[in-house]
Design a protein around this motif. Structure first.
Motif, PDB file in Angstrom:
ATOM      1  N   LEU A  18      56.321  68.523 -87.359  1.00  0.00           N
ATOM      2  CA  LEU A  18      56.817  67.161 -87.181  1.00  0.00           C
ATOM      3  C   LEU A  18      57.472  66.646 -88.459  1.00  0.00           C
ATOM      4  O   LEU A  18      58.525  65.995 -88.412  1.00  0.00           O
ATOM      5  CB  LEU A  18      55.666  66.233 -86.782  1.00  0.00           C
ATOM      6  N   SER A  19      56.872  66.937 -89.586  1.00  0.00           N
ATOM      7  CA  SER A  19      57.422  66.472 -90.864  1.00  0.00           C
ATOM      8  C   SER A  19      58.748  67.143 -91.158  1.00  0.00           C
ATOM      9  O   SER A  19      59.711  66.494 -91.596  1.00  0.00           O
ATOM     10  CB  SER A  19      56.426  66.757 -91.988  1.00  0.00           C
ATOM     11  N   SER A  22      61.347  65.586 -88.931  1.00  0.00           N
ATOM     12  CA  SER A  22      61.602  64.190 -89.282  1.00  0.00           C
ATOM     13  C   SER A  22      62.399  64.063 -90.573  1.00  0.00           C
ATOM     14  O   SER A  22      63.262  63.188 -90.694  1.00  0.00           O
ATOM     15  CB  SER A  22      60.265  63.452 -89.413  1.00  0.00           C
ATOM     16  N   SER A  25      66.271  65.689 -89.727  1.00  0.00           N
ATOM     17  CA  SER A  25      67.029  65.484 -88.491  1.00  0.00           C
ATOM     18  C   SER A  25      68.173  64.497 -88.650  1.00  0.00           C
ATOM     19  O   SER A  25      69.184  64.602 -87.955  1.00  0.00           O
ATOM     20  CB  SER A  25      66.095  65.028 -87.365  1.00  0.00           C
ATOM     21  N   SER A 181      51.080  60.289 -90.508  1.00  0.00           N
ATOM     22  CA  SER A 181      51.183  59.966 -89.089  1.00  0.00           C
ATOM     23  C   SER A 181      49.836  59.386 -88.668  1.00  0.00           C
ATOM     24  O   SER A 181      48.851  59.472 -89.392  1.00  0.00           O
ATOM     25  CB  SER A 181      51.509  61.218 -88.273  1.00  0.00           C
ATOM     26  N   PHE A 205      56.921  58.531 -89.367  1.00  0.00           N
ATOM     27  CA  PHE A 205      57.940  58.373 -88.335  1.00  0.00           C
ATOM     28  C   PHE A 205      58.875  57.198 -88.561  1.00  0.00           C
ATOM     29  O   PHE A 205      59.910  57.102 -87.906  1.00  0.00           O
ATOM     30  CB  PHE A 205      57.269  58.248 -86.964  1.00  0.00           C
ATOM     31  N   ARG A 208      62.858  57.092 -93.222  1.00  0.00           N
ATOM     32  CA  ARG A 208      64.074  57.875 -93.035  1.00  0.00           C
ATOM     33  C   ARG A 208      64.158  58.965 -94.098  1.00  0.00           C
ATOM     34  O   ARG A 208      63.664  58.810 -95.223  1.00  0.00           O
ATOM     35  CB  ARG A 208      65.312  56.972 -93.101  1.00  0.00           C
TER      36      ARG A 208
END
Length: 375
Positions: A18-19, A22, A25, A181, A205, A208
């Protein structure tokens, strides 16, 4: 112009994925250099990808598995990571690079290598930040629980007996930035009480990628965070022992050397709680040695960190805890700590007397005769 680099560490494979996604992306032209270890097979896997690539195979530029040439896994990672990073910088393909370490790997070996000015110049990279990512909803269990990395299939070597809490604490306490998270207030507060001086915490999340790829790393500050001579409570911790969401921190210190027998006797009392403790100690029998104290949950590691250099000899231990009976636990810790220090009569015996005492700690702190001439 050198290529900016951020190094990411986690203790959870899902949080790592996930990191990674994030952090890249929404930043085009970001490369990812990711390593994984398989201690059973004795292999190291390197994946180089564009952006979020590498999670499902899309965007993969290079995927190579090689035998480990070193029993020192930190050495093995650096020996592949550094030349791979140099190749990515030289390619001109990427404006920045995210280095993703194997799950449970420490930040210190890689970051220390990139902190070296000559190494950074040779690679043509600039380290912007070290980042630890964790799940606040899982932090209490990870930090205070009994699970070993091996229990979760996360050990980095066949003889890796570290606990999950030990690996998590090492990452969080060293990182420039902690990304969390989850929403559990206990987990978030624990992270704030553990993270290093002048570090920051952000939500994984809502942060940025551009905010992560900002210059925030200071080599001297990073080194100080893990130097037992310079141990201090986190910026966010109230060391009076007041609780926030059931989390507390106390800062215990004395300038008096510790009695070796009482030090050994009180170890269990100091680690038999839901606590994270770290610091330094000075034994009357080893006045020139900086003892390292590193405890997580019911586990304790002690060692020799060298001499005092320009620091005044003393003992200082920072305890962070959570759980029922918090006030009682804090009082028990204070009493056990106070018992260890020499009293006036023992202080009056002088250094010559204590040099003649066998403290029984050679297996953990090394042969005392070999370090007795430290300045």
């Amino acid at each position: 112009m050198s290529v900016p680099v951020v190094v990411l560490a986690t203790v959870d494979p899902v949080v790592r994925d996930l990191s990674q996604f994030s952090l890249v992306s929404d930043l085009p032209e970001t490369g990812v250099l990711r390593h994984d270890l398989d201690p059973a097979a004795g292999t190291l896997r390197r994946v180089v990808s564009d952006g979020g690539g590498g999670l499902d195979g899309d965007g993969v530029i290079d995927d190579h598995t090689m035998p480990l040439a070193h029993t020192c896994l930190g050495c093995a990672i650096r020996e592949d990571l550094l030349p791979s990073l140099a190749g990515m910088a030289a390619s001109g393909r990427w404006q920045r690079v995210l280095v993703v370490l194997p799950v449970a790997a420490e930040l210190v070996p890689v970051v220390s290598a990139l902190d070296d000015p000559q190494t950074a110049a040779d690679l043509d990279v600039t380290l912007l930040a070290s980042v630890a990512a964790g799940d606040a909803d899982q932090v209490r269990q990870d930090l205070m629980g009994d699970d070993l990395l091996a229990d979760r299939g996360l050990a980095l070597a066949l003889d890796d007996r570290r606990s999950v809490g030990e690996a998590l604490a090492a990452q969080v306490e060293y990182a420039d930035l902690v990304l969390a998270s989850g929403t559990d207030p206990v987990g978030l507060t624990l992270l704030d009480h553990l993270r290093g001086v002048r570090s920051t915490r952000s939500d994984l999340f809502t942060t940025r990628a551009g905010q992560v790829f900002l210059p925030r790393h200071d080599a001297r500050m990073a080194a100080a965070r893990v130097d037992p001579r310079l141990v201090v409570p986190a910026d966010a911790a109230d060391t009076s022992g007041a609780e926030a969401n059931g989390v507390w921190t106390i800062d215990l210190h004395t300038r008096r050397p510790l009695h070796p027998e009482r030090f050994r006797d009180q170890m269990e009392a100091l680690v038999g709680h839901e606590t994270r403790s770290r610091g330094r100690f000075q034994l009357a029998t080893r006045p020139r040695t900086v003892g390292v104290w590193d405890g997580v949950g019911g586990q304790l590691s002690i060692g020799d960190a060298g001499g005092w250099e320009h620091c005044s000899p003393s003992t200082r231990m920072v305890f962070t805890g959570h759980g029922d009976g918090g006030a009682d636990t804090r009082e028990q810790l204070r009493r056990a700590f106070a018992v260890m220090a020499l009293d006036d009569r023992e202080m009056s015996r002088g250094p010559a007397y204590w040099r003649s005492v066998d403290d029984g700690l050679d297996p953990w702190l090394g042969d005392r005769d070999l370090v007795d001439d430290r300045s």
